[in-house]
Write a protein that holds these residues in place. Structure first.
Motif, mmCIF file in Angstrom:
data_model
loop_
_atom_site.group_PDB
_atom_site.id
_atom_site.type_symbol
_atom_site.label_atom_id
_atom_site.label_comp_id
_atom_site.label_asym_id
_atom_site.label_seq_id
_atom_site.Cartn_x
_atom_site.Cartn_y
_atom_site.Cartn_z
ATOM 1 N N THR A 121 -7.794 -3.821 -5.794
ATOM 2 C CA THR A 121 -7.908 -2.948 -4.619
ATOM 3 C C THR A 121 -9.265 -3.078 -3.925
ATOM 4 O O THR A 121 -9.325 -3.149 -2.699
ATOM 5 N N SER A 139 -7.826 -2.293 0.009
ATOM 6 C CA SER A 139 -6.607 -1.500 0.132
ATOM 7 C C SER A 139 -6.428 -0.696 -1.146
ATOM 8 O O SER A 139 -6.232 -1.267 -2.218
ATOM 9 N N ARG A 194 -4.647 2.236 -3.639
ATOM 10 C CA ARG A 194 -3.323 2.743 -4.016
ATOM 11 C C ARG A 194 -2.200 1.722 -3.847
ATOM 12 O O ARG A 194 -1.182 1.997 -3.225
ATOM 13 N N LEU A 195 -2.362 0.571 -4.451
ATOM 14 C CA LEU A 195 -1.302 -0.432 -4.432
ATOM 15 C C LEU A 195 -0.228 -0.080 -5.451
ATOM 16 O O LEU A 195 -0.524 0.466 -6.511
ATOM 17 N N ASN A 243 0.851 -1.185 0.000
ATOM 18 C CA ASN A 243 0.000 0.000 0.000
ATOM 19 C C ASN A 243 0.895 1.246 0.000
ATOM 20 O O ASN A 243 2.118 1.140 0.129
ATOM 21 N N ARG A 244 0.279 2.402 -0.136
ATOM 22 C CA ARG A 244 1.051 3.643 -0.260
ATOM 23 C C ARG A 244 1.907 3.912 0.984
ATOM 24 O O ARG A 244 3.019 4.403 0.889
#
Length: 180
Positions: free
Chosen positions: A88, A93, A95-96, A65-66
């Motif tokens: 996602t 989750s 913004r992978l 993740n971010r």
């Protein structure tokens, strides 16, 4: 390339991380076949190995993740395109992205080009969540690297998702990827 049952006759010229995979599989009664080859760091080379193994070669992606607080190992068919947005919502989750080589080595003891489910044996604190595309589970056998990109293994799919995951104390999340 030839297919051999079990580990190499000698450890000479083999990295310790590779030898640990053979030890682990042998210790847990997981049957496997092996082939040695030039570095397999592209899917094209993997297709040649696939022909020798007679198994589904997976594309293995190491993601995070971010915030770099959650790490994922995604196993998917090698010929299926990866679209981040597809996964996602299924795992909750956003913004992978691809995780760094440093994190890959820290958590899985693997370098880029050799990413494999076998790396989970090195993740003793379960920092990495396994994600598996449902199509990966359809074949009788899977092909994967023994934590190096110069050998490949053929292992029964049921042994990977049964005996192996149980032995490494990891679970998996099944995902559906269309590649569209």
């Amino acid at each position: 390339m030839e297919l051999y049952k079990g580990r190499p006759e000698t450890n000479e010229g083999r990295l310790e991380r590779e030898i640990r995979v053979y030890d682990f599989l042998d210790d847990h009664g997981i049957e496997y076949w092996r082939t040695d080859h030039a570095p397999a760091d592209t899917m094209e080379v993997c297709y040649e190995i696939d022909a020798v193994l007679g198994a589904t070669i997976c594309k293995n992606l190491f993601l995070c993740n971010r915030q770099k607080t959650q790490f994922y190992l995604l196993m998917m068919p090698g010929d299926k395109p990866f679209k981040t947005k597809e996964i996602t919502s299924q795992i909750g989750s956003a913004r992978l992205s691809f995780a760094s080589p440093e994190d890959m080595e820290k958590y899985l003891d693997i370098r880029p080009g050799a990413v494999s489910v076998m790396g989970l044996m090195n993740d003793h604190e379960n920092h990495v969540q396994l994600l598996v595309d449902e199509d990966v589970m359809k074949g009788e056998y899977l092909g994967c690297h023994p934590c190096v990109c110069t050998s490949s293994l053929k292992i029964r799919t049921e042994d990977i998702f049964g005996k192996f995951l149980e032995a490494v104390h990891h679970d998996m999340i099944k995902v559906t990827l269309t590649g569209e």
